[in-house]
Design a protein around this motif. Structure first.
Motif, PDB file in Angstrom:
ATOM      1  N   ARG A   1      31.646  44.801  48.259  1.00 31.09           N
ATOM      2  CA  ARG A   1      31.569  45.974  47.056  1.00 31.09           C
ATOM      3  C   ARG A   1      31.985  45.562  45.825  1.00 31.09           C
ATOM      4  NH1 ARG A   1      28.454  49.677  48.699  1.00 31.09           N
ATOM      5  NH2 ARG A   1      28.851  50.223  51.227  1.00 31.09           N
ATOM      6  N   ARG A   2      32.684  44.701  45.578  1.00 26.37           N
ATOM      7  CA  ARG A   2      33.341  44.066  44.568  1.00 26.37           C
ATOM      8  C   ARG A   2      32.268  43.301  43.609  1.00 26.37           C
ATOM      9  NH1 ARG A   2      38.940  41.919  46.080  1.00 26.37           N
ATOM     10  NH2 ARG A   2      37.474  40.767  47.318  1.00 26.37           N
ATOM     11  N   ARG A   3      31.343  42.546  44.586  1.00 28.22           N
ATOM     12  CA  ARG A   3      30.343  41.621  43.707  1.00 28.22           C
ATOM     13  C   ARG A   3      28.863  42.332  43.765  1.00 28.22           C
ATOM     14  NH1 ARG A   3      33.458  37.884  47.355  1.00 28.22           N
ATOM     15  NH2 ARG A   3      34.496  36.457  45.887  1.00 28.22           N
ATOM     16  N   TRP A   4      28.797  43.581  43.453  1.00 27.53           N
ATOM     17  CA  TRP A   4      27.787  44.371  43.268  1.00 27.53           C
ATOM     18  C   TRP A   4      26.781  43.793  42.232  1.00 27.53           C
ATOM     19  CZ3 TRP A   4      25.898  46.945  38.911  1.00 27.53           C
ATOM     20  CH2 TRP A   4      24.571  47.634  39.034  1.00 27.53           C
ATOM     21  N   PRO A   5      27.205  43.221  41.207  1.00 27.93           N
ATOM     22  CA  PRO A   5      26.155  42.699  40.168  1.00 27.93           C
ATOM     23  C   PRO A   5      25.749  41.332  40.795  1.00 27.93           C
ATOM     24  CG  PRO A   5      28.507  43.137  38.932  1.00 27.93           C
ATOM     25  CD  PRO A   5      28.615  43.310  40.377  1.00 27.93           C
ATOM     26  N   VAL A   6      26.476  40.696  41.603  1.00 21.65           N
ATOM     27  CA  VAL A   6      25.814  39.388  42.361  1.00 21.65           C
ATOM     28  C   VAL A   6      24.916  39.595  43.041  1.00 21.65           C
ATOM     29  CG1 VAL A   6      26.286  37.334  43.723  1.00 21.65           C
ATOM     30  CG2 VAL A   6      28.086  38.144  41.934  1.00 21.65           C
ATOM     31  N   TRP A   7      24.885  40.828  44.011  1.00 19.91           N
ATOM     32  CA  TRP A   7      23.656  41.168  44.989  1.00 19.91           C
ATOM     33  C   TRP A   7      22.505  41.839  44.098  1.00 19.91           C
ATOM     34  CZ3 TRP A   7      24.524  40.122  49.832  1.00 19.91           C
ATOM     35  CH2 TRP A   7      25.840  39.668  50.236  1.00 19.91           C
ATOM     36  N   THR A   8      22.695  42.298  43.274  1.00 18.82           N
ATOM     37  CA  THR A   8      21.755  42.967  42.301  1.00 18.82           C
ATOM     38  C   THR A   8      21.126  41.849  41.575  1.00 18.82           C
ATOM     39  OG1 THR A   8      23.025  45.076  42.329  1.00 18.82           O
ATOM     40  CG2 THR A   8      21.177  45.014  40.623  1.00 18.82           C
ATOM     41  N   VAL A   9      21.702  41.064  40.950  1.00 15.01           N
ATOM     42  CA  VAL A   9      20.844  40.114  40.237  1.00 15.01           C
ATOM     43  C   VAL A   9      20.261  39.142  41.033  1.00 15.01           C
ATOM     44  CG1 VAL A   9      21.420  38.033  38.594  1.00 15.01           C
ATOM     45  CG2 VAL A   9      22.538  40.136  38.189  1.00 15.01           C
ATOM     46  N   GLY A  10      20.863  38.670  41.899  1.00 13.30           N
ATOM     47  CA  GLY A  10      20.326  37.867  43.178  1.00 13.30           C
ATOM     48  C   GLY A  10      18.850  38.434  43.641  1.00 13.30           C
ATOM     49  N   SER A  11      19.073  39.776  43.899  1.00 17.71           N
ATOM     50  CA  SER A  11      17.801  40.395  44.425  1.00 17.71           C
ATOM     51  C   SER A  11      16.536  40.262  43.664  1.00 17.71           C
ATOM     52  CB  SER A  11      18.137  41.875  44.564  1.00 17.71           C
ATOM     53  OG  SER A  11      17.086  42.647  45.102  1.00 17.71           O
ATOM     54  N   LEU A  12      16.938  40.550  41.900  1.00 19.95           N
ATOM     55  CA  LEU A  12      15.896  40.708  41.151  1.00 19.95           C
ATOM     56  C   LEU A  12      15.462  39.273  40.770  1.00 19.95           C
ATOM     57  CD1 LEU A  12      17.666  43.157  38.809  1.00 19.95           C
ATOM     58  CD2 LEU A  12      15.743  43.542  40.229  1.00 19.95           C
ATOM     59  N   MET A  13      16.427  38.287  40.826  1.00 21.25           N
ATOM     60  CA  MET A  13      15.860  36.766  40.686  1.00 21.25           C
ATOM     61  C   MET A  13      14.805  36.523  41.707  1.00 21.25           C
ATOM     62  SD  MET A  13      19.249  35.099  39.089  1.00 21.25           S
ATOM     63  CE  MET A  13      18.696  33.300  39.253  1.00 21.25           C
ATOM     64  N   CYS A  14      15.451  36.709  43.101  1.00 17.78           N
ATOM     65  CA  CYS A  14      14.397  36.255  44.072  1.00 17.78           C
ATOM     66  C   CYS A  14      12.965  37.062  44.073  1.00 17.78           C
ATOM     67  CB  CYS A  14      15.369  36.746  45.698  1.00 17.78           C
ATOM     68  SG  CYS A  14      16.387  35.624  46.160  1.00 17.78           S
ATOM     69  N   CYS A  15      13.014  38.396  43.669  1.00 11.47           N
ATOM     70  CA  CYS A  15      11.539  38.859  43.402  1.00 11.47           C
ATOM     71  C   CYS A  15      11.000  38.214  42.361  1.00 11.47           C
ATOM     72  CB  CYS A  15      12.117  40.320  43.182  1.00 11.47           C
ATOM     73  SG  CYS A  15      10.535  41.388  42.760  1.00 11.47           S
ATOM     74  N   MET A  16      11.575  38.002  41.057  1.00 10.48           N
ATOM     75  CA  MET A  16      11.002  37.330  40.162  1.00 10.48           C
ATOM     76  C   MET A  16      10.515  35.908  40.596  1.00 10.48           C
ATOM     77  SD  MET A  16      12.871  38.238  36.686  1.00 10.48           S
ATOM     78  CE  MET A  16      14.553  37.614  37.404  1.00 10.48           C
ATOM     79  N   VAL A  17      10.836  35.118  41.130  1.00 12.70           N
ATOM     80  CA  VAL A  17      10.451  33.848  41.748  1.00 12.70           C
ATOM     81  C   VAL A  17       9.283  34.003  42.642  1.00 12.70           C
ATOM     82  CG1 VAL A  17      11.069  31.759  42.787  1.00 12.70           C
ATOM     83  CG2 VAL A  17      12.573  32.620  41.217  1.00 12.70           C
ATOM     84  N   ALA A  18       9.581  34.896  43.534  1.00  8.36           N
ATOM     85  CA  ALA A  18       8.495  35.143  44.613  1.00  8.36           C
ATOM     86  C   ALA A  18       7.207  35.690  43.730  1.00  8.36           C
ATOM     87  CB  ALA A  18       8.767  36.550  45.493  1.00  8.36           C
ATOM     88  N   LEU A  19       7.245  36.514  42.719  1.00  6.59           N
ATOM     89  CA  LEU A  19       6.052  36.756  42.145  1.00  6.59           C
ATOM     90  C   LEU A  19       5.628  35.631  41.215  1.00  6.59           C
ATOM     91  CD1 LEU A  19       6.917  40.131  40.862  1.00  6.59           C
ATOM     92  CD2 LEU A  19       5.627  39.599  42.842  1.00  6.59           C
ATOM     93  N   CYS A  20       6.492  34.803  40.699  1.00  7.19           N
ATOM     94  CA  CYS A  20       6.003  33.672  40.089  1.00  7.19           C
ATOM     95  C   CYS A  20       5.243  32.521  40.962  1.00  7.19           C
ATOM     96  CB  CYS A  20       7.288  32.852  39.119  1.00  7.19           C
ATOM     97  SG  CYS A  20       7.713  34.051  37.947  1.00  7.19           S
ATOM     98  N   LEU A  21       5.571  32.579  42.169  1.00  8.72           N
ATOM     99  CA  LEU A  21       4.860  31.503  42.886  1.00  8.72           C
ATOM    100  C   LEU A  21       3.447  31.813  43.217  1.00  8.72           C
ATOM    101  CD1 LEU A  21       7.675  30.694  45.627  1.00  8.72           C
ATOM    102  CD2 LEU A  21       7.030  29.389  43.645  1.00  8.72           C
ATOM    103  N   GLN A  22       2.952  33.042  43.142  1.00  3.86           N
ATOM    104  CA  GLN A  22       1.556  33.524  43.400  1.00  3.86           C
ATOM    105  C   GLN A  22       0.650  32.990  42.430  1.00  3.86           C
ATOM    106  OE1 GLN A  22       0.445  35.017  46.265  1.00  3.86           O
ATOM    107  NE2 GLN A  22       2.528  34.388  46.956  1.00  3.86           N
ATOM    108  N   PRO A  23       0.882  33.091  41.099  1.00  3.20           N
ATOM    109  CA  PRO A  23      -0.094  32.493  40.134  1.00  3.20           C
ATOM    110  C   PRO A  23      -0.401  30.938  40.447  1.00  3.20           C
ATOM    111  CG  PRO A  23       1.252  33.613  38.962  1.00  3.20           C
ATOM    112  CD  PRO A  23       1.996  33.663  40.450  1.00  3.20           C
ATOM    113  N   PHE A  24       0.945  30.252  41.024  1.00  5.63           N
ATOM    114  CA  PHE A  24       0.372  28.934  40.951  1.00  5.63           C
ATOM    115  C   PHE A  24      -0.625  28.659  42.411  1.00  5.63           C
ATOM    116  CE2 PHE A  24       4.596  28.594  38.973  1.00  5.63           C
ATOM    117  CZ  PHE A  24       4.210  27.732  37.965  1.00  5.63           C
ATOM    118  N   TYR A  25      -0.378  29.419  43.447  1.00  7.47           N
ATOM    119  CA  TYR A  25      -1.166  29.365  44.534  1.00  7.47           C
ATOM    120  C   TYR A  25      -2.664  29.873  44.191  1.00  7.47           C
ATOM    121  CZ  TYR A  25      -3.306  29.569  49.036  1.00  7.47           C
ATOM    122  OH  TYR A  25      -4.144  29.755  50.182  1.00  7.47           O
TER     123      TYR A  25
END
Length: 109
Positions: A33-57
């Motif tokens: 619970r104390r590390r809410w920003p870490v979970w949120t930022v990690g989630s958003l970063m994973c989403c961004m990187v997942a989307l960035c891989l698609q144009p390369f393919y």
């Protein structure tokens, strides 16, 4: 380079982006619970990187001139990307709302 790994990486990172807010919402301990920003930022970063891989393919398919594969997968990539962004934003908004309610409850005590 094995370009199929770009799709696999995109899927794994997309699932991770969805799983992180769910872990936060399911977690009961203070450490989570104390590390809410870490979970949120990690989630958003994973989403961004997942989307960035698609144009390369997609670029790889264009370079090898595999027009059939490009035509078959483009619509799926578009819907996957839109769905991923929608789900990740929704889950992170829900976790932000939960965090807000938890903080408000702690202030009232």
């Amino acid at each position: 380079m094995d370009y199929g790994l770009l799709n696999l990486g995109s899927i794994v990172l997309g699932l991770t982006a969805i799983a992180l807010p769910l872990v936060y919402l399911a977690g009961r301990g203070d450490a989570i619970r104390r590390r809410w920003p870490v979970w949120t930022v990690g989630s958003l970063m994973c989403c961004m990187v997942a989307l960035c891989l698609q144009p390369f393919y997609t670029n790889h398919l264009i370079e090898i001139e595999d027009w059939g594969a490009l035509l078959d997968t483009t619509w799926g990539v578009a819907y996957y990307s839109a769905g991923l962004v929608g789900v990740v934003i929704f889950l992170n908004l829900v976790s932000a709302g939960m965090r807000f309610l938890e903080n408000k409850a702690q202030e009232q005590e």
